[in-house]
Scaffold this motif. Structure first.
Motif, PDB file in Angstrom:
ATOM      1  N   SER A  45       0.938  -1.229   0.031  1.00 47.47           N
ATOM      2  CA  SER A  45      -0.164  -0.307   0.086  1.00 47.47           C
ATOM      3  C   SER A  45       0.848   1.191   0.002  1.00 47.47           C
ATOM      4  CB  SER A  45      -0.938  -0.233   1.165  1.00 47.47           C
ATOM      5  OG  SER A  45      -1.789  -1.279   1.329  1.00 47.47           O
ATOM      6  N   GLU A  92      -7.077   0.745  -0.651  1.00 54.22           N
ATOM      7  CA  GLU A  92      -7.262  -0.411   0.042  1.00 54.22           C
ATOM      8  C   GLU A  92      -8.631  -0.464   0.768  1.00 54.22           C
ATOM      9  OE1 GLU A  92      -3.848  -2.062   2.079  1.00 54.22           O
ATOM     10  OE2 GLU A  92      -5.095  -2.959   3.704  1.00 54.22           O
ATOM     11  N   ASP A 168      -5.430  -1.574  -4.866  1.00 52.08           N
ATOM     12  CA  ASP A 168      -4.956  -2.307  -3.943  1.00 52.08           C
ATOM     13  C   ASP A 168      -5.750  -3.028  -3.251  1.00 52.08           C
ATOM     14  OD1 ASP A 168      -3.563  -2.573  -1.400  1.00 52.08           O
ATOM     15  OD2 ASP A 168      -3.278  -0.465  -0.980  1.00 52.08           O
ATOM     16  N   GLU A 169      -5.303  -4.309  -3.494  1.00 51.55           N
ATOM     17  CA  GLU A 169      -6.123  -5.759  -3.069  1.00 51.55           C
ATOM     18  C   GLU A 169      -7.445  -5.600  -3.369  1.00 51.55           C
ATOM     19  OE1 GLU A 169      -4.488  -7.765  -0.050  1.00 51.55           O
ATOM     20  OE2 GLU A 169      -2.949  -6.100   0.590  1.00 51.55           O
TER      21      GLU A 169
HETATM   22 MG   LIG Z   1      -1.839  -2.506   2.168  1.00 48.27          MG
END
Ligand SMILES: [Mg+2]
Ligand SMILES: Nc1ncnc2c1ncn2[C@@H]1O[C@H](COP(=O)(O)OP(=O)(O)OP(=O)(O)O)[C@@H](O)[C@H]1O
Length: 266
Positions: A45, A92, A168-169
């Motif tokens: 991140s 995220e 992000d993810e």
């Molecule tokens: Mg992260």
């Protein structure tokens, strides 16, 4: 040849006394697809925050290194200027505006001085990509499921008409069927010529989508290579691919064929 969508060179980032990234270098080709894998706390991140210019809001500082997108230097620029350069992050945890409607969330993604016509066209394309958002336009975003909120977060980012999308993810906390759908959507977006940098702990998923991948370990690139080679490597399998490869392939297949989009950039 056009310059890469993103070039990160020897990037070093600190949070106060904590060094989070050490001389990280990576490239995303124009319209390309790269992934960054790594476990909790590896610095994934932080890397995206440094690229998108939001690091100061998290108490972080770029110590050294350079970030350029399409040949333009991004380091030292404000987050909104970076969005105007076509580099847009889906953070995220999605971070949709829970009390705002779906429609207003999308509107918030269309930055500032753009004319109404192009905003309307961007909205059309997002709703075509995510029909479920069209059905829920008037609803509060907080009432959507986790997967729908991820779709909204991606849709909001697309409203800015990015040349490079930073994710992000996006699979975090989602049910397998929803992961498959999000994966197909990301593939379709890249298929339209938008470059993608995908951050994932789900290495199986990331290596199926990306062409090239980097592994971050405690703030440094430990390994990199073509995604197919990393997916085939015994070391990567043992260390990062805990779950079965087949499961994710089935998840993606179960999501059906990818949707076609009208061109994003015009
Ligand atoms: Mg992260
Ligand atoms: N705002 C912050 N202030 C201080 N330290 C931070 C901050 N954010 C992250 N860190 C530290 O920096 C390092 C990298 O964190 P980062 O959030 O980038 O990792 P990550 O790879 O995204 O992890 P995860 O998979 O859990 O999201 C960690 O040691 C973390 O504790």
């Amino acid at each position: 040849m056009s310059p890469p969508a993103l070039t990160v060179t020897d990037l070093t980032v600190d949070y106060g006394p904590v060094r989070a990234l050490r001389e990280v270098s990576l490239t995303v080709p124009e319209a390309g697809f790269a992934a960054v894998l790594g476990s909790n706390g590896a610095g994934k991140s932080t890397l995206l925050r440094a690229v998108s210019g939001v690091l100061p809001y998290h108490g972080g500082t770029v110590r050294s290194g350079a970030v350029t997108a399409g040949g333009t230097a991004l380091h030292g620029r404000r987050a909104d200027q970076i969005v105007r350069q076509g580099v847009v992050q889906v953070p995220e945890g999605r971070e949709v505006f829970a009390r705002m409607s779906v429609a207003d969330n999308l509107r918030a993604g269309a930055l500032g001085a753009r004319d109404r016509k192009s905003v309307a066209a961007a909205r059309e394309r997002v709703l075509r990509l995510f029909p479920v958002l069209a059905e829920r336009e008037k609803q509060r975003a907080g009432l959507l499921s986790g997967g729908e909120q991820q779709m909204l977060a991606i849709g909001r980012a697309l409203m800015a008409e990015p040349r490079l999308l930073l994710l992000d993810e996006p699979s975090l906390g989602l049910a397998p069927i929803m992961i498959g759908r999000i994966a197909e959507t990301i593939r379709a977006i890249n298929g339209e010529g938008i470059a993608v940098l995908l951050i994932e702990q789900n290495a199986t998923l990331a290596l199926q989508l990306a062409s090239y991948a980097y592994v971050l370990e405690v703030g440094a690139i430990a390994l990199e290579g073509p995604a197919a080679e990393l997916a085939a490597s015994a070391e990567i399998r043992d260390r990062y691919l805990g779950v079965s490869q087949e499961a994710t392939e089935e998840e993606i297949a179960a999501a059906g064929p990818s949707r076609t989009l009208a061109r994003w950039s015009g």
